[in-house]
Design a protein around this motif. Structure first.
Motif, PDB file in Angstrom:
ATOM      1  N   LEU B  80      41.428 102.604 -29.000  1.00 57.51           N
ATOM      2  CA  LEU B  80      42.827 102.515 -28.584  1.00 57.51           C
ATOM      3  C   LEU B  80      43.463 101.243 -29.143  1.00 57.51           C
ATOM      4  O   LEU B  80      44.635 101.237 -29.534  1.00 57.51           O
ATOM      5  CB  LEU B  80      42.940 102.515 -27.059  1.00 57.51           C
ATOM      6  N   SER B  81      42.680 100.182 -29.198  1.00 58.89           N
ATOM      7  CA  SER B  81      43.189  98.887 -29.667  1.00 58.89           C
ATOM      8  C   SER B  81      43.469  98.865 -31.167  1.00 58.89           C
ATOM      9  O   SER B  81      44.030  97.889 -31.669  1.00 58.89           O
ATOM     10  CB  SER B  81      42.200  97.781 -29.327  1.00 58.89           C
ATOM     11  N   ASP B  82      43.073  99.912 -31.879  1.00 58.87           N
ATOM     12  CA  ASP B  82      43.387  99.980 -33.315  1.00 58.87           C
ATOM     13  C   ASP B  82      44.831 100.418 -33.551  1.00 58.87           C
ATOM     14  O   ASP B  82      45.317 100.363 -34.685  1.00 58.87           O
ATOM     15  CB  ASP B  82      42.453 100.971 -34.027  1.00 58.87           C
ATOM     16  N   SER B  83      45.516 100.856 -32.513  1.00 56.65           N
ATOM     17  CA  SER B  83      46.914 101.283 -32.650  1.00 56.65           C
ATOM     18  C   SER B  83      47.760 100.112 -33.132  1.00 56.65           C
ATOM     19  O   SER B  83      47.826  99.067 -32.471  1.00 56.65           O
ATOM     20  CB  SER B  83      47.456 101.802 -31.317  1.00 56.65           C
ATOM     21  N   ALA B  84      48.374 100.287 -34.286  1.00 55.91           N
ATOM     22  CA  ALA B  84      49.138  99.216 -34.917  1.00 55.91           C
ATOM     23  C   ALA B  84      49.725  99.761 -36.214  1.00 55.91           C
ATOM     24  O   ALA B  84      49.510 100.924 -36.560  1.00 55.91           O
ATOM     25  CB  ALA B  84      48.244  98.008 -35.228  1.00 55.91           C
ATOM     26  N   THR B 104      51.733 101.674 -42.572  1.00 54.34           N
ATOM     27  CA  THR B 104      51.356 102.969 -42.016  1.00 54.34           C
ATOM     28  C   THR B 104      51.069 102.769 -40.539  1.00 54.34           C
ATOM     29  O   THR B 104      50.271 101.898 -40.172  1.00 54.34           O
ATOM     30  CB  THR B 104      50.090 103.532 -42.691  1.00 54.34           C
ATOM     31  N   THR B 105      51.737 103.555 -39.702  1.00 56.10           N
ATOM     32  CA  THR B 105      51.573 103.417 -38.261  1.00 56.10           C
ATOM     33  C   THR B 105      50.458 104.316 -37.764  1.00 56.10           C
ATOM     34  O   THR B 105      50.415 105.501 -38.079  1.00 56.10           O
ATOM     35  CB  THR B 105      52.884 103.769 -37.539  1.00 56.10           C
ATOM     36  N   LEU B 106      49.553 103.723 -37.012  1.00 56.23           N
ATOM     37  CA  LEU B 106      48.440 104.453 -36.403  1.00 56.23           C
ATOM     38  C   LEU B 106      48.578 104.417 -34.891  1.00 56.23           C
ATOM     39  O   LEU B 106      48.773 103.352 -34.304  1.00 56.23           O
ATOM     40  CB  LEU B 106      47.098 103.825 -36.811  1.00 56.23           C
ATOM     41  N   GLN B 107      48.479 105.601 -34.281  1.00 55.90           N
ATOM     42  CA  GLN B 107      48.441 105.700 -32.821  1.00 55.90           C
ATOM     43  C   GLN B 107      47.136 106.374 -32.446  1.00 55.90           C
ATOM     44  O   GLN B 107      46.901 107.521 -32.836  1.00 55.90           O
ATOM     45  CB  GLN B 107      49.612 106.547 -32.298  1.00 55.90           C
ATOM     46  N   VAL B 108      46.304 105.660 -31.713  1.00 55.19           N
ATOM     47  CA  VAL B 108      45.043 106.241 -31.253  1.00 55.19           C
ATOM     48  C   VAL B 108      45.235 106.654 -29.800  1.00 55.19           C
ATOM     49  O   VAL B 108      45.620 105.839 -28.957  1.00 55.19           O
ATOM     50  CB  VAL B 108      43.884 105.237 -31.376  1.00 55.19           C
ATOM     51  N   LYS B 109      44.981 107.941 -29.521  1.00 56.45           N
ATOM     52  CA  LYS B 109      45.210 108.488 -28.184  1.00 56.45           C
ATOM     53  C   LYS B 109      43.884 108.646 -27.448  1.00 56.45           C
ATOM     54  O   LYS B 109      42.870 108.929 -28.056  1.00 56.45           O
ATOM     55  CB  LYS B 109      45.889 109.854 -28.291  1.00 56.45           C
ATOM     56  N   PRO B 110      43.925 108.499 -26.111  1.00 57.22           N
ATOM     57  CA  PRO B 110      42.689 108.682 -25.333  1.00 57.22           C
ATOM     58  C   PRO B 110      42.246 110.147 -25.334  1.00 57.22           C
ATOM     59  O   PRO B 110      43.061 111.040 -25.554  1.00 57.22           O
ATOM     60  CB  PRO B 110      43.066 108.235 -23.912  1.00 57.22           C
TER      61      PRO B 110
END
Lengths: 115, 110
Positions: B80-84, B104-110
């Motif tokens: 989750l902390s890789d979201s950036a 490039t935007t990354l959203q990591v979802k649970p």
């Protein structure tokens, strides 16, 4: 080791005024770079100073200027402020001279708002 | 054409996924390459330099293809902390300018 420091953190000016932003590089770094990052946009290269001289500048009008002092700190001046100058201004430093393969280290930025 | 191009995303991935970003550059005089990470309204922070032979740092792997003029970043076992936003940076040794991609935007979802 202290990192790159910028001041002020926030700056609010009105259109037509001048803004002065300051940056102190990491100790031992002689190169200072300035970037502008408008909301939602990427970093745009503004200026590069090394050993007290301007080495290169980006595609910005002459009202964006700056200088580097003998202690390698730097100042960015923006004259005749326009609304579109509102942005985060980031300063970064790295070793100068032949150390061109070293990365940049950024300060926290100055958020300039022009009203 | 921009000098450094990235797919802006967003990339939406579940935790634990592997995700890869590419970045292309147009100037063959470019000699040094980096990946930075930028969190919302914060300054960019160096993630890793990119070396010709490729390099790895934990879950992160960077590759450089000079012939095709692109670099890549692979993130394994996403947290989750890789979201950036991940920024590709290219150093032009002929001018000393470091050119940033749009990110490039990354959203990591649970």
């Amino acid at each position: 080791e202290a990192g790159v420091t910028q001041s002020p953190t926030h700056l609010i000016k009105t259109r037509g005024q001048q803004a002065t932003l300051r940056c102190s590089p990491i100790s031992g770094h002689t190169s200072v770079y300035w970037y502008q990052q408008a909301l939602g946009l990427g970093l745009q290269f503004l200026l590069w100073y090394d050993e007290g001289e301007e080495r290169n500048r980006g595609n910005f009008p002459p009202r964006f200027s700056g200088r580097q002092f003998p202690n390698y700190s730097s100042e960015l001046n923006v004259n005749a402020l326009e609304l579109e100058d509102s942005a985060l201004y980031l300063c970064a430093s790295r070793g100068g001279g032949a150390v061109y393969n070293s990365p940049l280290h950024f300060g926290n930025g100055t958020r300039l708002t022009v009203t | 054409r921009k000098e450094v191009e990235q797919d802006p995303g967003p990339f939406n991935v579940p935790e634990g996924a592997t995700v890869a970003f590419n970045c292309t550059y147009s100037n063959s005089a470019s000699q040094s390459f980096f990946w930075y990470r930028q969190d919302c309204r914060k300054e960019p922070k160096l993630l890793m330099s990119v070396y010709s032979s490729g390099n790895e740092d934990g879950r992160f792997t960077a590759q450089l293809n000079r012939a095709s003029q692109y670099i890549s970043l692979l993130i394994r076992d996403s947290k989750l902390s890789d979201s950036a936003t991940y920024l590709c940076v290219v150093n032009r040794d002929d001018t000393g300018k470091l050119i940033f991609g749009q990110g490039t935007t990354l959203q990591v979802k649970p």
